[in-house]
Design an enzyme around this catalytic site. Structure first.
Site, short mmCIF file in Angstrom:
data_model
loop_
_atom_site.label_atom_id
_atom_site.label_comp_id
_atom_site.label_asym_id
_atom_site.label_seq_id
_atom_site.Cartn_x
_atom_site.Cartn_y
_atom_site.Cartn_z
N PRO A 48 -1.71 -4.36 -1.09
CA PRO A 48 -2.10 -4.43 0.32
C PRO A 48 -3.59 -4.19 0.53
CG PRO A 48 -0.69 -2.52 -0.09
CD PRO A 48 -0.73 -3.32 -1.35
N GLU B 183 2.61 3.53 -6.07
CA GLU B 183 1.30 3.56 -5.38
C GLU B 183 0.32 2.55 -5.97
OE1 GLU B 183 0.66 5.38 -2.52
OE2 GLU B 183 2.82 5.63 -2.70
N ARG C 14 3.37 -25.71 -4.30
CA ARG C 14 3.55 -26.93 -3.50
C ARG C 14 2.28 -27.77 -3.40
NH1 ARG C 14 1.73 -26.36 1.66
NH2 ARG C 14 3.08 -27.84 2.72
N ASP D 292 -1.46 -29.58 6.48
CA ASP D 292 -1.21 -28.15 6.68
C ASP D 292 -2.17 -27.56 7.71
OD1 ASP D 292 0.82 -28.00 4.87
OD2 ASP D 292 -0.44 -27.33 3.21
N1 ADE Z 1 2.21 -4.99 -2.33
C1 ADE Z 1 2.62 -4.21 -1.31
N2 ADE Z 1 2.27 -4.72 -0.13
C2 ADE Z 1 1.58 -5.87 -0.41
C3 ADE Z 1 0.95 -6.85 0.39
N3 ADE Z 1 0.92 -6.76 1.72
N4 ADE Z 1 0.35 -7.88 -0.22
C4 ADE Z 1 0.34 -7.96 -1.56
N5 ADE Z 1 0.93 -7.08 -2.36
C5 ADE Z 1 1.54 -6.03 -1.81
#
Ligand code: ADE
Length: 274
Positions: A101, A128, A170, A185
């Site tokens: 994230p 984590e 794709r 797209d």
């Molecule tokens: N792992 C946990 N959350 C994630 C996200 N939003 N994007 C990519 N990998 C992740």
């Protein structure tokens, strides 16, 4: 394209056996190889994580296990038939993608860039995340990207990798039945860039009293294209105002500007000046 995925849950990737991606694998367009990270753990419990230095909740994935796993995959370069990419060690090397994230956003542009690579290696973190020295170590030898698929936190990188593999897969030549589909797209470059798609309809012409817009039955290609663009603009303004704000004024004609005005949508002041 060769795709290697290292994870403690390789069974997460069963969906890659079906649909477009499954067919691309059968045809040999995609060579997907799944790896169980725990195969590189050496203790009886096949441990892949440990407590974080500096304290705090959760666990961090151990660098030694990841190092051995990634080295082993890189060392199988010989049987990929890839001779176009050369790692700094002199042999073919994958581009390493680490879902997290805290990574750079995954966009259609990045999907297109990745679709141009002959070999991708996805390293799925859990808990984590992966000890940061792993990314540090390989950035000396490989192109390494930490990538986020959106502003929310998943339990691990597996689902993010499924998303990326589908978006990249794709785009590979011959994977979509209709090559135009990828060109149209929403986020691809072109006149529809930064516009989401408007509503779509199929037969019957009336369903439960709801009619298909007459213009779509008219056979007038120009009017259909205009209507589709209007609907795309309406939907983008309604659902994605931040995308609409990025519309390139050079791609807007008088009709588009009038519609935006009707929708009370103001372009950035500096855009209007152009
Ligand atoms: N792992 C946990 N959350 C994630 C996200 N939003 N994007 C990519 N990998 C992740």
């Amino acid at each position: 394209m060769r795709l290697d995925i290292i994870s403690i849950f390789p069974e997460y990737f069963a969906p890659l056996d079906v649909s477009l991606i499954g067919k691309a694998r059968e045809r040999g367009t995609l060579d997907v190889r799944l790896h169980q990270l725990r195969d590189w753990a050496h203790d009886v419990h096949r441990t892949v994580d440990d407590t974080p230095y500096g304290g705090g909740p959760g666990m961090v994935m151990k660098p030694e296990v990841w190092g051995e796993a990634i080295d082993t995959v890189i060392d199988t370069a010989i049987d990929t038939g890839i001779d176009t990419v050369v790692g700094s060690a002199g042999g073919p090397a994958p581009r390493l993608v680490v879902p997290t994230p805290s990574g750079r956003p995954f966009t259609q542009e990045l999907a297109q860039e990745l679709a141009g690579e002959p070999w991708l290696l996805f390293a799925c973190g859990r808990y984590e995340g992966i000890d940061s020295r792993v990314m540090q170590e390989y950035s000396g030898r490989l192109r390494v990207d930490e990538v986020s698929i959106g502003d929310y936190v998943l339990a691990g990188g597996e689902v993010a990798v499924l998303v990326m593999v589908e978006a990249v897969g794709r785009l590979l030549p011959g994977v979509l039945g209709n090559a135009q589909s990828a060109v149209d797209d929403s986020f691809a470059p072109g006149s529809m860039r930064n516009l989401v798609e408007g509503p779509v309809f199929t037969k019957p012409p009336v369903w439960r009293g709801h009619e298909v817009p007459a213009v779509l039955l008219s056979g007038h290609h120009g009017n259909v294209a205009r209507w589709r663009r209007d609907e795309a603009i309406r939907r983008t303004v309604r659902n994605r105002p931040e995308l609409a704000a990025e519309l390139d004024p050079a791609t807007l004609d008088k009709h588009d500007r009038k519609l935006l005005e009707e929708l009370s949508f103001r372009l950035q002041p500096e855009d209007v000046a152009n």
